[in-house]
Enzyme design. Structure first.
Site, mmCIF file in Angstrom:
data_model
loop_
_atom_site.group_PDB
_atom_site.id
_atom_site.type_symbol
_atom_site.label_atom_id
_atom_site.label_comp_id
_atom_site.label_asym_id
_atom_site.label_seq_id
_atom_site.Cartn_x
_atom_site.Cartn_y
_atom_site.Cartn_z
ATOM 1 C CE LYS A 203 10.279 1.572 0.229
ATOM 2 N NZ LYS A 203 9.694 2.047 -1.005
ATOM 3 C CB CYS A 257 4.691 1.455 0.763
ATOM 4 S SG CYS A 257 5.174 0.149 -0.364
#
Ligand code: NAD
Length: 398
Positions: A203, A257
């Site tokens: 991720k 993010c």
């Protein structure tokens, strides 16, 4: 009916909880914020995401979704709390720790705990597992623990929650299998099984890939500006090469993010993660570059009206977290560069800026600073900027 308890009802937790509520699970959504809990229990939403209001209303009305301040017994626990960074770009895992402590007393043998929050490598193993062990659970035997990072795109969350491939990393093989089985029940994308640390790193690698490549685009745009060349033309032409795919430049990188996660890699290996750190610095540096650009244009006026178009961190959303646009507007105000007017079509009000319609803002302006490529702004044409200075950080106006 399987019971699922989702901890953290924000941009990730609420869509997940309401989706599961409409897919035959009995879902308890937990948040520390009373306003969030009350809003959801009324069948309403506190965040903007296409289709989410309808999904939440239907999950609440069916009785399959309830929100509460405290967790309760369930079969599956999903942690979807925030993972920001704190001072010195160090990961702030306080919400993950707190959420793990809150569920530990209600866990029973056979339960599955999934961390969906984007987390530094080894968080599942070194942060969550010890908290559960301390509470007396046999992690990996009685209580299965896995990491399944969320990779949805705001604006398409409900579709991507179901259609995206998912990486499921277990703390051991048994945990990975139990977690993969759960996701296969409602995900149409492929469920890819690995260990927890590999899932965590994957991720972070995804978001770091984006950040590093945006940094390249941002640096190209700065170099083009020096030469008086349009960077979007350069990039469009270069991308006609069959193996080149340069991303688009902008005023910086924002959001929860991409502007955050690469720091999780840097924090664990500051000496080695040199390119990743530099990319972060290049992208953050673009903010100052835009401010300087506005200042150099403002010098031509006595006190220019500067219309700042867009506050969100990217197009067509209401999310202002880590938004470079907000940082730029704040700096222009702090440095008293001119009279600032702000337009953000996706939010009703802002505690610091008075918002006006974008067309009116453009009419009033001497300098138009286009910060976000919202669909509304794409309707603007070069003719709207006649006799005005346009600084288009997104290449929207052609
Ligand atoms: N937003 C996105 O598009 C996106 C995409 C992929 C991954 N992620 C990751 O998902 C995670 C969640 O992000 P988000 O955008 O949903 O965050 P968010 O801030 O929107 O939501 C977090 C929620 O958790 C609640 N909370 C905090 N501590 C709690 C606790 N101890 N117990 C219960 N509730 C608690 C907060 O009140 C808040 O409502 C982050 O790790 C993020 O990096 C987000």
């Amino acid at each position: 009916m399987k019971k699922v308890c989702v901890i953290g009802l924000g941009y990730i937790g609420l869509p997940t909880a309401s989706l599961l509520g409409t897919k035959g699970y009995e879902v308890l959504g937990v948040d520390v914020d009373t306003r969030v809990v009350e809003t959801i229990n009324r069948g309403e939403v506190h965040i903007v995401e296409p289709g989410l209001d309808i999904l939440v209303r239907s999950a609440i009305q069916s009785g399959n979704l309830t929100a509460a301040l405290e967790p309760a017994e369930a079969d599956i626990f999903i942690l979807a709390v925030s993972t920001p960074f704190k001072e010195g770009y160090q990961p702030d895992l306080s919400q993950v720790e707190a959420a793990s402590r809150r569920i530990a007393p209600v866990l029973k043998p056979g339960n599955l705990v999934i961390l969906e929050s984007t987390s530094p490598v080894k968080t599942t193993e070194d942060v969550i597992a010890p908290i559960l062990r301390e509470a007396g659970h046999k992690v990996g035997e009685d209580v299965f623990v896995a990491h399944c990072p969320e990779r949805v795109l705001p604006g398409r969350i409900l579709t991507e929650l179901v259609e995206n491939d998912r990486i499921v990393g277990g703390i051991n093989e048994a945990s990975a299998e139990v977690a993969a089985e759960f996701y296969r029940e409602f995900v149409s994308g492929e469920v890819l099984v690995t260990d927890a640390a590999t899932a965590e790193f994957s991720k972070l690698a995804e978001n770091t890939f984006r950040d590093v490549n945006i940094a390249l685009a941002n640096e190209i745009s700065i170099l083009c500006d020096r030469e008086g060349i349009n960077p979007w033309d350069v990039i469009a032409l270069a991308n006609r090469h069959p193996r080149v795919q340069i991303l688009q430049p902008g005023p910086g990188v924002g959001g929860h993010c991409i502007a955050v996660d690469p720091w999780f890699l840097v924090a664990r290996a500051p000496e080695q993660a040199r390119l990743i750190r530099t990319a972060r610095e290049v992208n953050d540096g673009k903010i100052g570059w835009v401010v300087d650009k506005v200042k150099s244009c403002a010098g031509r006026f006595k006190r220019p009206v500067i219309a700042c178009l867009g506050l969100a961190f990217k197009a067509d959303i209401d999310d202002l977290r880590e938004s470079p646009a907000v940082k730029i507007v704040n700096r222009l105000i702090a440095e008293d560069v001119g009279q600032i007017v702000v337009s953000e079509p996706n939010i009703k009000s802002h505690d610091r800026f008075t918002l006006i319609g974008y067309e009116e803002a453009v009419v009033q302006a001497d300098i138009v600073l286009l910060l976000v490529d919202h669909r509304e702004f794409k309707r603007l044409k070069a003719i709207d900027f006649k006799e005005k200075i346009l600084i288009d950080t997104r290449g929207v106006v052609r």
